[in-house]
Design a protein around this motif. Structure first.
Motif, PDB file in Angstrom:
ATOM      1  N   SER B  50     -19.630  15.430  16.871  1.00  0.00           N
ATOM      2  CA  SER B  50     -19.569  16.538  15.907  1.00  0.00           C
ATOM      3  C   SER B  50     -18.610  16.192  14.780  1.00  0.00           C
ATOM      4  CB  SER B  50     -19.084  17.809  16.611  1.00  0.00           C
ATOM      5  OG  SER B  50     -19.958  18.119  17.655  1.00  0.00           O
ATOM      6  N   GLY B  51     -18.967  16.585  13.579  1.00  0.00           N
ATOM      7  CA  GLY B  51     -18.076  16.419  12.427  1.00  0.00           C
ATOM      8  C   GLY B  51     -18.066  15.031  11.836  1.00  0.00           C
ATOM      9  N   THR B  52     -19.062  14.201  12.169  1.00  0.00           N
ATOM     10  CA  THR B  52     -19.049  12.833  11.613  1.00  0.00           C
ATOM     11  C   THR B  52     -19.940  12.701  10.377  1.00  0.00           C
ATOM     12  OG1 THR B  52     -20.722  12.261  13.238  1.00  0.00           O
ATOM     13  CG2 THR B  52     -18.482  11.509  13.678  1.00  0.00           C
ATOM     14  N   GLY B  53     -20.551  13.791   9.937  1.00  0.00           N
ATOM     15  CA  GLY B  53     -21.305  13.741   8.680  1.00  0.00           C
ATOM     16  C   GLY B  53     -22.809  13.571   8.841  1.00  0.00           C
ATOM     17  N   LYS B  54     -23.325  13.881  10.030  1.00  0.00           N
ATOM     18  CA  LYS B  54     -24.776  13.748  10.240  1.00  0.00           C
ATOM     19  C   LYS B  54     -25.539  14.747   9.371  1.00  0.00           C
ATOM     20  CE  LYS B  54     -24.622  14.655  14.687  1.00  0.00           C
ATOM     21  NZ  LYS B  54     -23.208  15.002  14.881  1.00  0.00           N
ATOM     22  N   SER B  55     -25.092  16.004   9.416  1.00  0.00           N
ATOM     23  CA  SER B  55     -25.766  17.031   8.604  1.00  0.00           C
ATOM     24  C   SER B  55     -25.546  16.779   7.108  1.00  0.00           C
ATOM     25  CB  SER B  55     -25.249  18.427   8.964  1.00  0.00           C
ATOM     26  OG  SER B  55     -25.506  18.688  10.318  1.00  0.00           O
ATOM     27  N   VAL B  56     -24.354  16.239   6.792  1.00  0.00           N
ATOM     28  CA  VAL B  56     -24.048  15.909   5.388  1.00  0.00           C
ATOM     29  C   VAL B  56     -25.048  14.880   4.869  1.00  0.00           C
ATOM     30  CG1 VAL B  56     -22.307  14.829   3.899  1.00  0.00           C
ATOM     31  CG2 VAL B  56     -21.609  16.517   5.591  1.00  0.00           C
ATOM     32  N   LEU B  57     -25.339  13.893   5.717  1.00  0.00           N
ATOM     33  CA  LEU B  57     -26.312  12.856   5.364  1.00  0.00           C
ATOM     34  C   LEU B  57     -27.674  13.491   5.067  1.00  0.00           C
ATOM     35  CD1 LEU B  57     -26.195   9.633   5.481  1.00  0.00           C
ATOM     36  CD2 LEU B  57     -27.458   9.859   7.600  1.00  0.00           C
ATOM     37  N   LEU B 168     -46.051  23.625   4.278  1.00  0.00           N
ATOM     38  CA  LEU B 168     -46.630  22.963   3.096  1.00  0.00           C
ATOM     39  C   LEU B 168     -47.159  21.558   3.401  1.00  0.00           C
ATOM     40  CD1 LEU B 168     -44.062  23.941   0.308  1.00  0.00           C
ATOM     41  CD2 LEU B 168     -46.490  24.436   0.251  1.00  0.00           C
ATOM     42  N   ASN B 169     -47.397  21.254   4.668  1.00  0.00           N
ATOM     43  CA  ASN B 169     -47.827  19.905   5.067  1.00  0.00           C
ATOM     44  C   ASN B 169     -46.889  18.825   4.516  1.00  0.00           C
ATOM     45  OD1 ASN B 169     -50.103  20.670   6.490  1.00  0.00           O
ATOM     46  ND2 ASN B 169     -51.336  20.787   4.614  1.00  0.00           N
ATOM     47  N   PRO B 170     -45.629  18.853   4.901  1.00  0.00           N
ATOM     48  CA  PRO B 170     -44.674  17.891   4.310  1.00  0.00           C
ATOM     49  C   PRO B 170     -44.920  16.458   4.796  1.00  0.00           C
ATOM     50  CG  PRO B 170     -43.641  19.093   6.091  1.00  0.00           C
ATOM     51  CD  PRO B 170     -44.991  19.694   5.928  1.00  0.00           C
ATOM     52  N   GLU B 171     -44.399  15.510   3.999  1.00  0.00           N
ATOM     53  CA  GLU B 171     -44.459  14.095   4.407  1.00  0.00           C
ATOM     54  C   GLU B 171     -43.339  13.778   5.386  1.00  0.00           C
ATOM     55  OE1 GLU B 171     -43.859  11.884   0.832  1.00  0.00           O
ATOM     56  OE2 GLU B 171     -45.941  12.054   0.185  1.00  0.00           O
ATOM     57  N   LEU B 172     -42.255  14.531   5.225  1.00  0.00           N
ATOM     58  CA  LEU B 172     -41.041  14.257   5.997  1.00  0.00           C
ATOM     59  C   LEU B 172     -40.471  15.582   6.500  1.00  0.00           C
ATOM     60  CD1 LEU B 172     -38.517  12.432   6.741  1.00  0.00           C
ATOM     61  CD2 LEU B 172     -37.675  12.912   4.441  1.00  0.00           C
ATOM     62  N   VAL B 173     -40.102  15.623   7.770  1.00  0.00           N
ATOM     63  CA  VAL B 173     -39.425  16.815   8.291  1.00  0.00           C
ATOM     64  C   VAL B 173     -38.023  16.412   8.730  1.00  0.00           C
ATOM     65  CG1 VAL B 173     -39.458  18.709   9.967  1.00  0.00           C
ATOM     66  CG2 VAL B 173     -41.613  17.817   9.075  1.00  0.00           C
ATOM     67  N   LEU B 174     -37.041  17.178   8.266  1.00  0.00           N
ATOM     68  CA  LEU B 174     -35.646  16.924   8.631  1.00  0.00           C
ATOM     69  C   LEU B 174     -35.222  17.982   9.647  1.00  0.00           C
ATOM     70  CD1 LEU B 174     -34.263  16.428   4.995  1.00  0.00           C
ATOM     71  CD2 LEU B 174     -35.138  14.680   6.552  1.00  0.00           C
ATOM     72  N   TYR B 175     -34.721  17.540  10.767  1.00  0.00           N
ATOM     73  CA  TYR B 175     -34.280  18.465  11.826  1.00  0.00           C
ATOM     74  C   TYR B 175     -32.765  18.385  11.931  1.00  0.00           C
ATOM     75  CZ  TYR B 175     -39.182  18.013  13.403  1.00  0.00           C
ATOM     76  OH  TYR B 175     -40.547  17.996  13.490  1.00  0.00           O
ATOM     77  N   ASP B 176     -32.094  19.495  11.634  1.00  0.00           N
ATOM     78  CA  ASP B 176     -30.636  19.529  11.742  1.00  0.00           C
ATOM     79  C   ASP B 176     -30.272  20.217  13.059  1.00  0.00           C
ATOM     80  OD1 ASP B 176     -27.958  19.458  11.324  1.00  0.00           O
ATOM     81  OD2 ASP B 176     -27.928  20.776   9.582  1.00  0.00           O
ATOM     82  N   GLU B 177     -29.839  19.426  14.015  1.00  0.00           N
ATOM     83  CA  GLU B 177     -29.465  19.931  15.353  1.00  0.00           C
ATOM     84  C   GLU B 177     -30.540  20.894  15.886  1.00  0.00           C
ATOM     85  OE1 GLU B 177     -26.833  18.761  16.773  1.00  0.00           O
ATOM     86  OE2 GLU B 177     -25.270  18.343  15.286  1.00  0.00           O
ATOM     87  N   PRO B 178     -31.753  20.418  16.140  1.00  0.00           N
ATOM     88  CA  PRO B 178     -32.837  21.346  16.501  1.00  0.00           C
ATOM     89  C   PRO B 178     -32.657  22.024  17.848  1.00  0.00           C
ATOM     90  CG  PRO B 178     -33.565  19.066  16.704  1.00  0.00           C
ATOM     91  CD  PRO B 178     -32.221  19.028  16.059  1.00  0.00           C
ATOM     92  N   THR B 179     -31.846  21.439  18.745  1.00  0.00           N
ATOM     93  CA  THR B 179     -31.736  22.040  20.086  1.00  0.00           C
ATOM     94  C   THR B 179     -30.381  22.701  20.342  1.00  0.00           C
ATOM     95  OG1 THR B 179     -31.025  19.906  20.950  1.00  0.00           O
ATOM     96  CG2 THR B 179     -33.374  20.413  21.114  1.00  0.00           C
ATOM     97  N   THR B 180     -29.531  22.720  19.316  1.00  0.00           N
ATOM     98  CA  THR B 180     -28.203  23.317  19.507  1.00  0.00           C
ATOM     99  C   THR B 180     -28.326  24.794  19.875  1.00  0.00           C
ATOM    100  OG1 THR B 180     -27.151  21.798  17.997  1.00  0.00           O
ATOM    101  CG2 THR B 180     -26.026  23.872  18.322  1.00  0.00           C
ATOM    102  N   VAL B 208     -31.252  14.954  13.350  1.00  0.00           N
ATOM    103  CA  VAL B 208     -29.801  14.831  13.503  1.00  0.00           C
ATOM    104  C   VAL B 208     -29.407  15.612  14.744  1.00  0.00           C
ATOM    105  CG1 VAL B 208     -27.741  15.906  12.559  1.00  0.00           C
ATOM    106  CG2 VAL B 208     -29.042  14.339  11.155  1.00  0.00           C
ATOM    107  N   THR B 209     -28.744  14.976  15.665  1.00  0.00           N
ATOM    108  CA  THR B 209     -28.392  15.687  16.901  1.00  0.00           C
ATOM    109  C   THR B 209     -27.228  14.996  17.603  1.00  0.00           C
ATOM    110  OG1 THR B 209     -29.297  16.547  18.978  1.00  0.00           O
ATOM    111  CG2 THR B 209     -30.050  14.371  18.327  1.00  0.00           C
ATOM    112  N   HIS B 210     -26.590  15.728  18.526  1.00  0.00           N
ATOM    113  CA  HIS B 210     -25.694  15.040  19.462  1.00  0.00           C
ATOM    114  C   HIS B 210     -26.171  15.296  20.895  1.00  0.00           C
ATOM    115  CE1 HIS B 210     -23.269  18.803  18.440  1.00  0.00           C
ATOM    116  NE2 HIS B 210     -23.883  19.050  19.572  1.00  0.00           N
ATOM    117  N   ASP B 211     -27.424  15.815  20.992  1.00  0.00           N
ATOM    118  CA  ASP B 211     -28.042  16.067  22.290  1.00  0.00           C
ATOM    119  C   ASP B 211     -28.779  14.783  22.705  1.00  0.00           C
ATOM    120  OD1 ASP B 211     -29.736  16.764  24.332  1.00  0.00           O
ATOM    121  OD2 ASP B 211     -30.445  18.614  23.412  1.00  0.00           O
ATOM    122  N   LEU B 212     -28.188  14.070  23.656  1.00  0.00           N
ATOM    123  CA  LEU B 212     -28.731  12.750  24.020  1.00  0.00           C
ATOM    124  C   LEU B 212     -30.111  12.840  24.655  1.00  0.00           C
ATOM    125  CD1 LEU B 212     -25.466  11.152  25.363  1.00  0.00           C
ATOM    126  CD2 LEU B 212     -26.756  10.400  23.370  1.00  0.00           C
ATOM    127  N   ALA B 213     -30.336  13.886  25.492  1.00  0.00           N
ATOM    128  CA  ALA B 213     -31.644  14.028  26.146  1.00  0.00           C
ATOM    129  C   ALA B 213     -32.725  14.176  25.080  1.00  0.00           C
ATOM    130  CB  ALA B 213     -31.621  15.237  27.067  1.00  0.00           C
TER     131      ALA B 213
END
Lengths: 285, 266
Positions: B50-57, B168-180, B208-213
């Motif tokens: 947590s806090g290492t800049g994953k979401s910032v990226l 909108l049928n995107p080309e890219l989906v960004l997931y910010d901590e989807p399972t938090t 982006v996650t810190h959930d290893l599973a």
């Protein structure tokens, strides 16, 4: 033995003071500039032709801000008018001019009490709600979500609220004026026995359309101040519940101070305008 | 040193490219010269404490944040300096699932999913309604159009937010901590959804996650961000056999020796 604090122990050294003063000056300037840019962005959003969604959101906000605020504004206005009559009537009686109390009540209510009271009620009721709503949207990333989905948050969230507040503030002021005068009339005529005809005669004699418009112009500017400050504080609020709470407090305090400041500036400006338009009349502002 | 491991699909074209990105908040340096390319058609997981800049990226990709230095490219177009208006065509191609779901509280579920369609497309009302129903069905939330976000559980909110992200049928989906904030079963539902969308819509994804599973389940490529830079980049097997003790400590979920000593002193 109690130790005596030296200068060095109680006060920071001079460079600290200078640095703090400099930091305060820079931060204040940055905040004012930021608010100025926010206001100009809002103005630009208003001047661009509003889409159907903006119009429907504005109407919804007008209902929320205006219609739902009518009871509270009327109750406050009524009591203030009544208190004005209670406080001024003995003085007028003493000099034998009780029948002229209507003019004082009407001028006070229409020019000062109505617009200021309505603005303060709006700043408390709506300003806080707007800041809390937008602040919560910021904290829960809803404003970021709007940007990511290509919607301009200023146009989507701020423009409808500012437009609604600017339109509704003068209308609510009219309600407050009417009920304030009625409150004064009830106390002066129905309770204290002032005759009905002179009350209205002197009230009408002392009031012209310009006087009524003074109150409405003030209300228009107060509407801009309340809504812009509230939206700005919501958009820039800190994180968490504490950040939202602090933003609400800041919105009310800043809004209230700016209402008083703009009231003074508007009074001066409108007074000069009156003198220019009616050079042979005594200043009424 | 960045250890670029085999197993990455380097032959595929880069969809997003970060070149020497620096980002600080006050005195805290979050990204310290990060360079990385995210390849098209792949699901890349960005791991890190947590806090290492994953979401910032992630937020640099959609222009919610601008780097202090360095460049961000979408395909070959530089996007880090674009205004909101100029970013709009890029944002249309990207879906973003926010950490807190970020559903609009004042709108129904249907209006939330329809929002990007109404903003960006010229579809008729009937077509929008059809697309909304289809997307909600894809995430297992059919017939929930009239519900308000406040009536939904955390997992349901994530699913609706996902339906909105793919409207909108995107080309890219960004997931910010989807399972938090979700229990393991609901987390797995979201993981399965990510895999399903990747399969059905053929979208690229950055998770982006810190959930290893979750990371090991959905990731084709794994990147570990730590201390302002990328310390590992490769497949799941590559990470498991990585030599860097920080990588091993992270993927085995061991506490720091210093932290343990401090705890035992209390």
């Amino acid at each position: 033995m109690a130790s005596i604090k030296t200068y060095d122990e109680t006060l920071p050294s001079r460079p600290d003071y200078v640095a703090r003063l400099g930091a305060w000056a820079i931060n204040t300037n940055l905040a004012m500039g930021d608010m100025g840019v926010f206001f100009l962005s809002t103005l630009y959003g208003i001047l661009r032709w509003p889409g159907r969604r903006t119009i429907s959101e504005t109407l919804a906000q007008m209902y929320e801000m205006g219609t739902k605020s009518i009871p509270v504004v009327m109750v406050a206005g009524g009591f203030i008018g009544a208190v004005l009559a209670v406080e001024t009537l003995p003085q007028f009686r003493e000099i034998g001019l009780a029948s002229r109390v209507g003019s004082v009540i009407v001028i006070s209510v229409v020019k000062q009490v109505g617009p200021i009271l309505t603005a303060v009620m709006l700043a408390g009721r709506l300003g806080g709600a707007m800041t809390a709503e937008l602040g919560t949207m910021r904290v829960t990333e809803q404003i970021d979500a709007l940007r990511v989905m290509g919607a301009d948050p200023i146009r989507t969230l701020v423009v409808p609220r500012v437009l609604a507040c600017v339109i509704m503030a003068p209308i609510l002021t009219l309600y407050s004026d009417a009920i304030g005068i009625l409150g004064g009339w009830v106390v002066a005529v129905q309770v204290e026995g002032v005759r009905n005809y002179p009350f209205w005669h002197y009230a009408a004699q002392s009031t012209d359309l310009f006087t009524v418009n003074v109150g409405l112009v003030k209300a228009f500017f107060f509407g801009i101040v309340i809504s812009t400050v509230a939206c700005y504080k919501g958009f820039r609020c800190g994180n968490g519940a504490q950040g939202v709470g602090r933003a609400c407090t800041e919105a009310f305090v800043t809004g209230f101070c700016l209402i008083l400041l703009s009231n003074f500036i508007l009074a001066l400006g409108l007074n000069n305008l009156y003198n220019a338009l009616y050079p042979n009349q005594p200043s009424v502002l | 040193m960045v250890d670029t491991l085999p197993g990455t699909s380097s032959a595929l074209p880069a969809l997003i490219r970060f070149e020497n990105i620096y980002k600080s908040f006050g005195s805290q340096v979050v990204l310290n010269g990060v360079s990385i390319a995210f390849t098209e058609g792949q699901t890349t997981v960005v791991l890190g404490p947590s806090g290492t800049g994953k979401s910032v990226l992630l937020k640099h990709i959609v222009g919610l944040l601008q780097p202090d230095a360095g460049q961000v490219y979408y395909r070959d177009e530089r996007i880090d300096h674009l205004s909101d208006r100029d970013m709009s065509p890029i944002r249309k191609k990207i879906g973003f699932l926010f950490q807190l779901s970020a559903l609009f509280d004042s709108m129904t579920v249907g209006d939330n999913v329809a929002f990007p369609l109404r903003t960006h497309s010229r579809l008729s009302k009937a077509d929008i309604d059809d697309r909304v129903a289809e997307r909600l069905a894809m995430v297992g939330m059919e017939n929930s159009e009239r519900k308000m976000p406040g009536e939904l559980s955390g997992g349901q909110r994530k699913r609706v937010a996902l339906a909105r992200a793919i409207a909108l049928n995107p080309e890219l989906v960004l997931y910010d901590e989807p399972t938090t904030g979700l229990d393991p079963i609901r987390s797995d539902v979201i993981n399965e959804l990510i895999l399903k969308l990747h399969e059905e819509l053929k979208v690229s994804a950055i998770v982006v996650t810190h959930d290893l599973a979750s990371a090991f389940k959905v990731g084709e490529r794994m990147v570990i961000l730590m201390g302002g830079g990328i310390i590992a980049d490769g497949s799941a097997d590559d990470l498991r056999s990585h030599r860097d003790p920080r990588v091993q400590q992270f993927i085995t979920g061991r506490a720091d020796e210093a932290d343990l000593r401090a705890l035992h002193r209390i």
